[in-house]
Design a protein around this motif. Structure first.
Motif, PDB file in Angstrom:
ATOM      1  N   THR A 249      -3.322  -4.961   6.246  1.00  0.00           N
ATOM      2  CA  THR A 249      -3.404  -6.399   6.485  1.00  0.00           C
ATOM      3  C   THR A 249      -4.639  -6.684   7.326  1.00  0.00           C
ATOM      4  OG1 THR A 249      -0.997  -6.621   6.434  1.00  0.00           O
ATOM      5  CG2 THR A 249      -2.249  -8.413   7.463  1.00  0.00           C
ATOM      6  N   ILE A 250      -5.495  -7.559   6.866  1.00  0.00           N
ATOM      7  CA  ILE A 250      -6.708  -7.887   7.608  1.00  0.00           C
ATOM      8  C   ILE A 250      -6.347  -8.379   9.002  1.00  0.00           C
ATOM      9  CG2 ILE A 250      -8.730  -9.402   7.708  1.00  0.00           C
ATOM     10  CD1 ILE A 250      -8.816  -9.446   4.724  1.00  0.00           C
ATOM     11  N   GLY A 251      -6.993  -7.812  10.018  1.00  0.00           N
ATOM     12  CA  GLY A 251      -6.753  -8.229  11.400  1.00  0.00           C
ATOM     13  C   GLY A 251      -5.701  -7.415  12.109  1.00  0.00           C
ATOM     14  N   GLU A 252      -4.735  -6.871  11.365  1.00  0.00           N
ATOM     15  CA  GLU A 252      -3.700  -6.053  11.990  1.00  0.00           C
ATOM     16  C   GLU A 252      -4.286  -4.688  12.342  1.00  0.00           C
ATOM     17  OE1 GLU A 252       0.736  -4.189  10.943  1.00  0.00           O
ATOM     18  OE2 GLU A 252      -0.262  -5.584   9.571  1.00  0.00           O
ATOM     19  N   ASP A 253      -4.073  -4.255  13.581  1.00  0.00           N
ATOM     20  CA  ASP A 253      -4.642  -2.983  14.048  1.00  0.00           C
ATOM     21  C   ASP A 253      -6.151  -2.929  13.825  1.00  0.00           C
ATOM     22  OD1 ASP A 253      -2.097  -2.073  14.761  1.00  0.00           O
ATOM     23  OD2 ASP A 253      -1.727  -1.252  12.766  1.00  0.00           O
ATOM     24  N   ASP A 254      -6.799  -4.082  13.959  1.00  0.00           N
ATOM     25  CA  ASP A 254      -8.258  -4.194  13.807  1.00  0.00           C
ATOM     26  C   ASP A 254      -8.741  -3.842  12.405  1.00  0.00           C
ATOM     27  OD1 ASP A 254      -8.590  -4.924  16.525  1.00  0.00           O
ATOM     28  OD2 ASP A 254      -8.540  -2.815  17.125  1.00  0.00           O
ATOM     29  N   ASN A 255      -7.893  -3.997  11.405  1.00  0.00           N
ATOM     30  CA  ASN A 255      -8.297  -3.714  10.030  1.00  0.00           C
ATOM     31  C   ASN A 255      -9.328  -4.742   9.556  1.00  0.00           C
ATOM     32  OD1 ASN A 255      -6.550  -1.516   9.727  1.00  0.00           O
ATOM     33  ND2 ASN A 255      -4.853  -2.845   9.116  1.00  0.00           N
ATOM     34  N   GLU A 256     -10.372  -4.253   8.946  1.00  0.00           N
ATOM     35  CA  GLU A 256     -11.423  -5.126   8.433  1.00  0.00           C
ATOM     36  C   GLU A 256     -11.201  -5.499   6.975  1.00  0.00           C
ATOM     37  OE1 GLU A 256     -14.962  -2.931   9.070  1.00  0.00           O
ATOM     38  OE2 GLU A 256     -14.777  -2.902  11.264  1.00  0.00           O
ATOM     39  N   ILE A 257     -10.272  -4.827   6.331  1.00  0.00           N
ATOM     40  CA  ILE A 257     -10.005  -5.102   4.916  1.00  0.00           C
ATOM     41  C   ILE A 257      -8.509  -5.268   4.699  1.00  0.00           C
ATOM     42  CG2 ILE A 257     -12.036  -3.803   4.175  1.00  0.00           C
ATOM     43  CD1 ILE A 257     -10.131  -1.549   3.312  1.00  0.00           C
ATOM     44  N   GLY A 258      -8.162  -5.839   3.562  1.00  0.00           N
ATOM     45  CA  GLY A 258      -6.754  -5.981   3.192  1.00  0.00           C
ATOM     46  C   GLY A 258      -6.492  -5.309   1.852  1.00  0.00           C
ATOM     47  N   ILE A 259      -5.395  -4.565   1.774  1.00  0.00           N
ATOM     48  CA  ILE A 259      -4.996  -3.898   0.538  1.00  0.00           C
ATOM     49  C   ILE A 259      -3.498  -4.092   0.378  1.00  0.00           C
ATOM     50  CG2 ILE A 259      -4.764  -1.682  -0.654  1.00  0.00           C
ATOM     51  CD1 ILE A 259      -7.263  -0.732   0.764  1.00  0.00           C
ATOM     52  N   SER A 260      -3.070  -4.524  -0.788  1.00  0.00           N
ATOM     53  CA  SER A 260      -1.654  -4.775  -1.005  1.00  0.00           C
ATOM     54  C   SER A 260      -0.863  -3.477  -0.985  1.00  0.00           C
ATOM     55  CB  SER A 260      -1.432  -5.499  -2.336  1.00  0.00           C
ATOM     56  OG  SER A 260      -1.865  -4.676  -3.413  1.00  0.00           O
ATOM     57  N   GLY A 261       0.409  -3.578  -0.585  1.00  0.00           N
ATOM     58  CA  GLY A 261       1.274  -2.403  -0.564  1.00  0.00           C
ATOM     59  C   GLY A 261       2.396  -2.567   0.441  1.00  0.00           C
ATOM     60  N   ASP A 262       3.401  -1.710   0.328  1.00  0.00           N
ATOM     61  CA  ASP A 262       4.521  -1.748   1.255  1.00  0.00           C
ATOM     62  C   ASP A 262       5.122  -0.355   1.387  1.00  0.00           C
ATOM     63  OD1 ASP A 262       6.036  -1.345  -1.082  1.00  0.00           O
ATOM     64  OD2 ASP A 262       6.457  -3.479  -1.301  1.00  0.00           O
ATOM     65  N   ASP A 263       6.245  -0.262   2.104  1.00  0.00           N
ATOM     66  CA  ASP A 263       6.840   1.046   2.353  1.00  0.00           C
ATOM     67  C   ASP A 263       7.435   1.658   1.096  1.00  0.00           C
ATOM     68  OD1 ASP A 263       7.303   2.980   4.463  1.00  0.00           O
ATOM     69  OD2 ASP A 263       9.436   2.643   4.116  1.00  0.00           O
ATOM     70  N   TRP A 264       7.816   0.826   0.138  1.00  0.00           N
ATOM     71  CA  TRP A 264       8.310   1.355  -1.125  1.00  0.00           C
ATOM     72  C   TRP A 264       7.191   2.120  -1.839  1.00  0.00           C
ATOM     73  CZ3 TRP A 264      13.476   0.436  -2.059  1.00  0.00           C
ATOM     74  CH2 TRP A 264      14.067  -0.569  -1.297  1.00  0.00           C
ATOM     75  N   ASP A 265       5.977   1.560  -1.781  1.00  0.00           N
ATOM     76  CA  ASP A 265       4.838   2.235  -2.394  1.00  0.00           C
ATOM     77  C   ASP A 265       4.550   3.550  -1.678  1.00  0.00           C
ATOM     78  OD1 ASP A 265       4.408   0.052  -4.141  1.00  0.00           O
ATOM     79  OD2 ASP A 265       3.264  -1.001  -2.605  1.00  0.00           O
ATOM     80  N   ARG A 266       4.647   3.532  -0.370  1.00  0.00           N
ATOM     81  CA  ARG A 266       4.348   4.745   0.392  1.00  0.00           C
ATOM     82  C   ARG A 266       5.310   5.873   0.053  1.00  0.00           C
ATOM     83  NH1 ARG A 266       4.309   4.905   6.918  1.00  0.00           N
ATOM     84  NH2 ARG A 266       6.463   4.190   6.609  1.00  0.00           N
ATOM     85  N   THR A 267       6.609   5.591   0.034  1.00  0.00           N
ATOM     86  CA  THR A 267       7.570   6.650  -0.269  1.00  0.00           C
ATOM     87  C   THR A 267       7.414   7.145  -1.704  1.00  0.00           C
ATOM     88  OG1 THR A 267       9.276   5.002  -0.818  1.00  0.00           O
ATOM     89  CG2 THR A 267       9.242   5.844   1.440  1.00  0.00           C
ATOM     90  N   ALA A 268       7.023   6.253  -2.613  1.00  0.00           N
ATOM     91  CA  ALA A 268       6.783   6.670  -3.996  1.00  0.00           C
ATOM     92  C   ALA A 268       5.600   7.637  -4.049  1.00  0.00           C
ATOM     93  CB  ALA A 268       6.517   5.455  -4.878  1.00  0.00           C
ATOM     94  N   ARG A 269       4.564   7.359  -3.257  1.00  0.00           N
ATOM     95  CA  ARG A 269       3.409   8.268  -3.230  1.00  0.00           C
ATOM     96  C   ARG A 269       3.795   9.625  -2.650  1.00  0.00           C
ATOM     97  NH1 ARG A 269       0.851   3.300  -1.562  1.00  0.00           N
ATOM     98  NH2 ARG A 269      -0.525   2.559  -3.223  1.00  0.00           N
ATOM     99  N   GLN A 270       4.634   9.613  -1.643  1.00  0.00           N
ATOM    100  CA  GLN A 270       5.063  10.878  -1.050  1.00  0.00           C
ATOM    101  C   GLN A 270       5.813  11.729  -2.061  1.00  0.00           C
ATOM    102  OE1 GLN A 270       7.247   9.459   2.330  1.00  0.00           O
ATOM    103  NE2 GLN A 270       5.421   9.080   3.551  1.00  0.00           N
ATOM    104  N   ARG A 271       6.723  11.112  -2.795  1.00  0.00           N
ATOM    105  CA  ARG A 271       7.479  11.858  -3.802  1.00  0.00           C
ATOM    106  C   ARG A 271       6.555  12.331  -4.926  1.00  0.00           C
ATOM    107  NH1 ARG A 271      10.763   7.347  -3.146  1.00  0.00           N
ATOM    108  NH2 ARG A 271      10.261   6.621  -5.252  1.00  0.00           N
TER     109      ARG A 271
END
Length: 374
Positions: A249-271
């Motif tokens: 998310t842009i601005g969150e944790d000083d992020n300069e860019i935004g990329i869509s995604g959520d925790d469901w995507d993250r766990t899918a990548r892990q598997r």
């Protein structure tokens, strides 16, 4: 959880002495034993990524957890209170081994850190499958003796013991054993095997490149990965960021860019990555496997017993060939996000509610045990 001593029929996988001793001996049985141990380490070690983990090297083995038994449920006033299960109600089968895999973020060296990744590895010897079940960290559940909260709060409150009790009490499947690993094990495995080839999208490449740059891991290079989207080879650090990806998310944790995604995507990548690594293991040489064991052993805490590991020896090579299946909890169509003003919001903030716990329990049972349950 009380610590166990080395003499209680346990294998000290935090030391490579066991591995070297086994490797020096002759015979296929001992070679296979080394392979079994390696498979366990790989399956557990590669499941947890994107975590700031510190595991105390002297806390190698925690005692067998106590099941929740018949303790009384202390229920908070909430509209979706569910009936939790006792140990005697849990589904289990001697031919299906359920191992809970935890990644612990404990950078502050507290008694219990936090875990954003919970994956249950089920070794199904009936249907010849390895099954991976991700539990979404924000799922709102009852934590035995504590009340309602997000499922990952159970680890902070009571480590692997309370997390296992929580999963059992809410979802009805017995957890046989557990393992806790850090992200360094993951990077070591990837780099030892020469990287991992996996299909990535444009956004996934952008995420990896940005995180490498932002965290000073690219020597100032804004584009570490220059390949086009498709199947590319990632090194350990790049694969780590791949599996941490739940968007920016842009601005969150000083992020300069935004990329869509959520925790469901993250766990899918892990598997997805874990599945790819197990598949790639089929082509690894014994020397590679021994090297992996030596590297990741000190980073793993488990309560798998020596005789349990020995019991896997005869089927070690078979396990690698098992079909890999995956799912997640809660199941699609059985959950929703709460709203500000709900009772749960005051307890846990934004979280995931399960609409039909009985249906969710059945879905998980069907996945883990298939026709072994009616």
């Amino acid at each position: 959880m009380a610590n166990r001593t080395k003499g209680e029929n346990m294998v000290d996988i935090s030391s490579d002495k066991q591995v070297r001793k086994l490797y020096k001996k002759k015979g296929r049985g001992l070679r296979t034993f080394t392979l079994v141990l390696s498979v366990i380490l790989l399956l557990t070690g590669s499941a947890f990524v994107g975590l700031n983990l510190y595991i105390e090297t002297h806390r190698r083995f925690e005692g067998n957890y106590e099941y929740m038994g018949d303790e009384k449920t202390k229920k908070r006033a909430t509209a979706d209170t569910v009936t939790t299960l006792k140990n005697s109600d849990l589904l289990q089968n001697s031919k299906v081994l359920n191992i809970m895999l935890f990644g612990e973020d404990n950078k502050h060296e507290e008694e219990h850190g936090r875990t954003d990744t919970m994956i249950m590895l089920s070794i199904d010897n009936v249907h010849k499958k390895l099954k991976l079940t991700s539990f979404q960290r924000d799922t709102y559940v009852y934590i035995p003796g504590q009340g309602y909260d997000k499922i990952n709060a159970s680890y902070t409150l009571g480590g692997a013991t309370l997390s296992i009790k929580t999963i059992q009490a809410n979802f009805g499947v017995k957890i046989d054993r557990y393992a806790v690993v850090d992200f360094d094990s993951f990077k070591d495995i990837i780099d030892t095997l020469g990287g991992v080839e996996i299909e990535v999208t444009k956004d996934e490449i952008e995420y990896i490149n940005y995180q490498m740059y932002k965290n000073g891991q690219s020597n100032g290079n804004r584009h570490t990965i220059t390949a086009k989207p498709g199947v590319i080879r990632l090194n350990g650090q790049e694969a780590l960021w791949y599996s941490r990806n739940r968007g920016l998310t842009i601005g969150e944790d000083d992020n300069e860019i935004g990329i869509s995604g959520d925790d469901w995507d993250r766990t899918a990548r892990q598997r997805k990555l874990l599945t790819k690594m197990v598949t790639d293991l089929k082509g690894a040489g014994l020397s590679d496997i021994v090297e992996i064991v030596n590297k990741v052993g000190p980073k793993i805490t488990t309560n798998l017993k020596k005789d349990e590991i020995m019991g896997l020896v005869s089927n070690a090579l078979t396990y690698i060939s098992y079909e890999i299946k995956q799912t997640y909890v809660p199941k699609e169509g059985l959950w929703y996000y709460n709203n500000p003003g709900d009772d749960s919001w005051y307890v846990a903030g934004s979280c995931i509610h399960i609409t039909d716990m009985e249906a969710q329990r059945k879905a998980l049972a069907d996945f883990v045990y298939e026709d072994l349950v009616q």
